[in-house]
Design a protein around this motif. Structure first.
Motif, short mmCIF file in Angstrom:
data_model
loop_
_atom_site.label_atom_id
_atom_site.label_comp_id
_atom_site.label_asym_id
_atom_site.label_seq_id
_atom_site.Cartn_x
_atom_site.Cartn_y
_atom_site.Cartn_z
N ASN A 35 0.83 -1.22 0.00
CA ASN A 35 0.00 0.00 0.00
C ASN A 35 0.85 1.26 0.00
N LYS A 64 3.79 1.58 -1.13
CA LYS A 64 4.79 1.52 -2.20
C LYS A 64 6.20 1.48 -1.60
N LEU A 118 -3.23 3.19 7.58
CA LEU A 118 -4.01 3.21 6.35
C LEU A 118 -4.24 4.64 5.87
N ARG A 143 -4.00 -8.31 -3.60
CA ARG A 143 -4.49 -7.04 -4.08
C ARG A 143 -5.32 -7.17 -5.36
N SER A 180 -9.02 -8.64 -4.38
CA SER A 180 -9.84 -8.19 -3.26
C SER A 180 -10.36 -6.78 -3.51
N ARG A 181 -11.45 -6.46 -2.86
CA ARG A 181 -12.10 -5.17 -3.08
C ARG A 181 -12.11 -4.31 -1.83
N ASN A 182 -11.84 -4.90 -0.68
CA ASN A 182 -11.72 -4.06 0.52
C ASN A 182 -10.64 -4.61 1.43
N MET A 183 -10.41 -3.89 2.52
CA MET A 183 -9.27 -4.21 3.38
C MET A 183 -9.39 -5.59 4.02
N TYR A 205 -8.56 -8.19 1.48
CA TYR A 205 -7.13 -8.04 1.20
C TYR A 205 -6.31 -8.82 2.23
N ASP A 229 -3.24 5.01 -4.90
CA ASP A 229 -3.07 3.96 -5.89
C ASP A 229 -4.44 3.47 -6.32
N GLY A 268 -5.36 0.98 -7.78
CA GLY A 268 -5.60 -0.45 -7.64
C GLY A 268 -5.75 -0.90 -6.19
N ALA A 269 -5.61 0.04 -5.25
CA ALA A 269 -5.63 -0.34 -3.85
C ALA A 269 -7.00 -0.86 -3.44
N PRO A 270 -7.04 -1.99 -2.74
CA PRO A 270 -8.33 -2.55 -2.34
C PRO A 270 -8.88 -1.86 -1.11
N ILE A 271 -9.23 -0.58 -1.27
CA ILE A 271 -9.81 0.15 -0.15
C ILE A 271 -11.23 0.53 -0.55
N SER A 272 -12.21 0.13 0.24
CA SER A 272 -13.58 0.52 -0.08
C SER A 272 -13.88 1.85 0.59
N ASP A 320 -14.20 1.41 4.16
CA ASP A 320 -12.89 1.26 4.82
C ASP A 320 -12.31 2.62 5.19
N ARG A 376 -18.25 0.53 -2.64
CA ARG A 376 -17.41 0.60 -3.86
C ARG A 376 -15.94 0.73 -3.48
N ARG A 377 -15.10 0.31 -4.42
CA ARG A 377 -13.68 0.49 -4.22
C ARG A 377 -13.33 1.94 -4.55
#
Lengths: 279, 273
Positions: A45, A47, A166, A221, A224-227, A230, B99, B101-105, B108, B146-147
């Motif tokens: 996350n 980088k 985060l 990554r 997955s769509r959320n933390m 992930y 980013d 592509g980050a999987p953060i909704s 979240d 949603r992401r």
């Protein structure tokens, strides 16, 4: 440890579990995997893939300094050295404003060179090559205990700090407006990464430790769509490739760390192919 | 649920912050003096717009108020009794650099801001409802799961606004919150902000380039270029000779765009931003 041994004897009565070193290694894999999985998610996350790589490579210099100072077991020297280095890199980053990959590239090469120069003095480099490849099978119960503490430490840290990590990784200004001391939080994360990489290095090996940190998270990554997804995906991938790698290295008589990384790479490839379904 | 209800629910007691005072305020980074000799007094309930050319130090000003960048001079937040206090500051960045592509909704990010329960363990139902209500106040509750990377620019800014409003801030900093967003999106955003500050006595500092929209929504406009060049109500501001000479064309252009706005909406037939 006795409980673990009898547990394994009872529930996993296979040929490979007859060896005590395999029991130790299995437990080590079960402990190290979650640590790497959850640390990896945030490293990716942020980088910071090259940052953790530098820390790994700089362990060589840590070992060298330990040897120069005359320590038998250079682990503590290595940890202290990598923490100092982590702080130095994050300070260099804020002070000079130069791009991170330049700083890291410069530091990484210097540290490896310095380590090799010191260690190869008098032609004795070969006895340190175990650090390059790592040997998970040589782990002893005392070291397993160290891993238990590491796991507990990381879980505690995640419980308290995850949201701050985060937010700081998403946008520092946003995090600042929420009263989060961003620089402190980032430095704390760098230090944690450094400590964990350094502790695990003698079992996984300098050359591949970073892949173990990055690959599972990078794979997770993609799917997955959320933390939560992930983290769950990352932990599952690390555990599966850890156990599979340990077993296969036993049957193929290969280096354990590298075998584990290959399995993780397979997962990464698979996740890349699956990505269009999830994105 | 109307959005005023939901805001009321999530809002702390009405803000006690009465003014934000900048005295002899300056920012120097390295050897470059970016801002100097700033004296500003921002009252609560006021929407203060900051305009100025690129590189004038507008974003720097907001970051210095946030405390991200060090500053010289005095910055004080005073409440009704003239006591210093630590205000709750809401901040909507110009562009959320993250980013894709980050999987953060959305949920979240929202929970990470408003609770200390680690987001990676999932969300309690209470938090989910609170986030949903807050997002509803900016007409974005459908985006909850949603992401972040899948949101459009306008949607993302509304989500960020909802986050900045929960918990209710004393001071709201908006850094070109709607640059690059279509006219309907802009109007929706400005209407929301304008209503909110009236109802809850928020101090709002808004950095923007939308001249014509500012003239409708701002209580005060400040022209910033290293220091305060000009400051006044929109009427004063737009009748200032100097301003008209320097920015006249830009102002007129933007005004034209706004006049075209209703036509565009009409043609698309009820498309909402």
């Amino acid at each position: 440890m006795e409980i673990w041994y009898s547990f394994v004897d009872h529930f996993l009565p296979f040929a490979w579990t007859h060896h005590t070193f395999m029991k130790n290694a299995l437990l080590a894999v079960l402990l190290v995997s979650p640590v790497f999985a959850i640390m990896g998610t945030m490293v990716v996350n942020n980088k910071m893939a090259f940052f953790s790589d530098t820390i790994g490579h700089s362990a060589l210099t840590g070992i060298a300094i330990g040897v120069l100072l005359g320590f038998q077991d250079p682990l503590w020297i290595m940890v202290i050295f990598s923490v100092l280095l982590a702080v130095a890199i994050s300070m260099l980053k804020t002070l000079t404003g130069a791009s991170t990959d330049t700083i890291i590239g410069a530091v990484s090469a210097t540290m490896v060179a310095l380590g090799i120069v010191i260690l190869s003095r008098g032609g004795g480099f070969n006895k340190f090559s175990r650090f390059l490849v790592g040997d998970l099978l040589s782990i002893n119960p005392k070291e397993v205990l160290l891993l238990v503490f590491t796991l507990v430490g990381v879980i505690l840290l995640w419980g308290i700090m995850f949201n701050k990590f985060l937010l700081a990784s998403v946008n520092p200004s946003l995090a600042r407006s929420r009263g989060i001391p961003v620089r402190l939080v980032e430095t704390l994360f760098c230090i944690t990464t450094a400590v964990i990489v350094t502790i695990s290095i003698q079992w996984v090996g300098i050359l591949i430790i970073n892949s173990l940190l990055i690959l599972p998270a990078a794979a997770a990554r993609n799917i997955s769509r959320n933390m939560r997804q992930y983290h769950v995906a990352s932990i599952l991938i690390t555990l599966t490739s850890g156990i599979a790698g340990l077993l296969m290295s036993y049957y193929w008589s290969t280096a354990t760390g590298a075998t584990i990384v290959l399995f993780a790479a397979l997962f990464y490839l698979g996740a890349l192919l699956l990505k269009p379904r999830f994105a | 649920m109307t959005y005023t209800d939901t805001i009321l629910k999530s809002q702390r007691k009405s803000c006690g912050l009465c003014c934000t005072k900048l005295e002899n305020f300056g920012v120097t980074i390295g050897k470059t003096e970016i801002l100097s000799d700033l004296d500003l007094h921002i009252h609560c309930g006021d929407l203060t717009a900051v305009v100025g050319p690129n590189g004038a130090g507008k974003t720097t000003l907001l970051k210095a108020i946030l405390g991200e960048i060090g500053h010289t001079g005095k910055l004080s937040f005073l409440d009704a009794k003239d006591c210093r206090r630590n205000p709750v500051v809401g901040y909507v960045p110009q562009r959320l650099d993250f980013d894709l592509g980050a999987p953060i909704s959305v949920l979240d990010l929202f929970s990470a801001c408003s609770s200390s329960w680690p987001v990676c363990l999932g969300h309690s139902r209470r938090l989910r409802e609170r986030a949903s209500a807050s997002l509803a106040s900016v007409q974005a509750d459908h985006l909850l799961n949603r992401r972040l990377g899948d949101l459009s620019g306008g949607e993302l800014q509304r989500v960020l606004l909802a986050m900045a409003l929960d918990p209710g801030p004393d001071l709201l900093l908006l850094d070109e919150p709607v640059s690059g967003i279509d006219v309907q999106g802009k109007e929706l955003f400005y209407n929301l902000v304008s209503d909110l500050r009236r109802q809850y006595d928020l101090s709002v500092i808004l950095v923007s380039h939308d001249w014509s929209l500012l003239s409708r929504y701002a209580d005060r406009i400040i022209l910033l270029d290293r220091t305060v060049q000009c400051c006044g109500t929109p009427e004063e501001f737009f009748s200032n000779e100097k301003i008209l000479r320097a920015y006249g064309p830009a102002v007129r252009e933007d005004a034209d765009q706004i006049r075209l706005g209703p036509k565009i909406i009409h043609r698309r037939g009820g498309v909402h931003a």
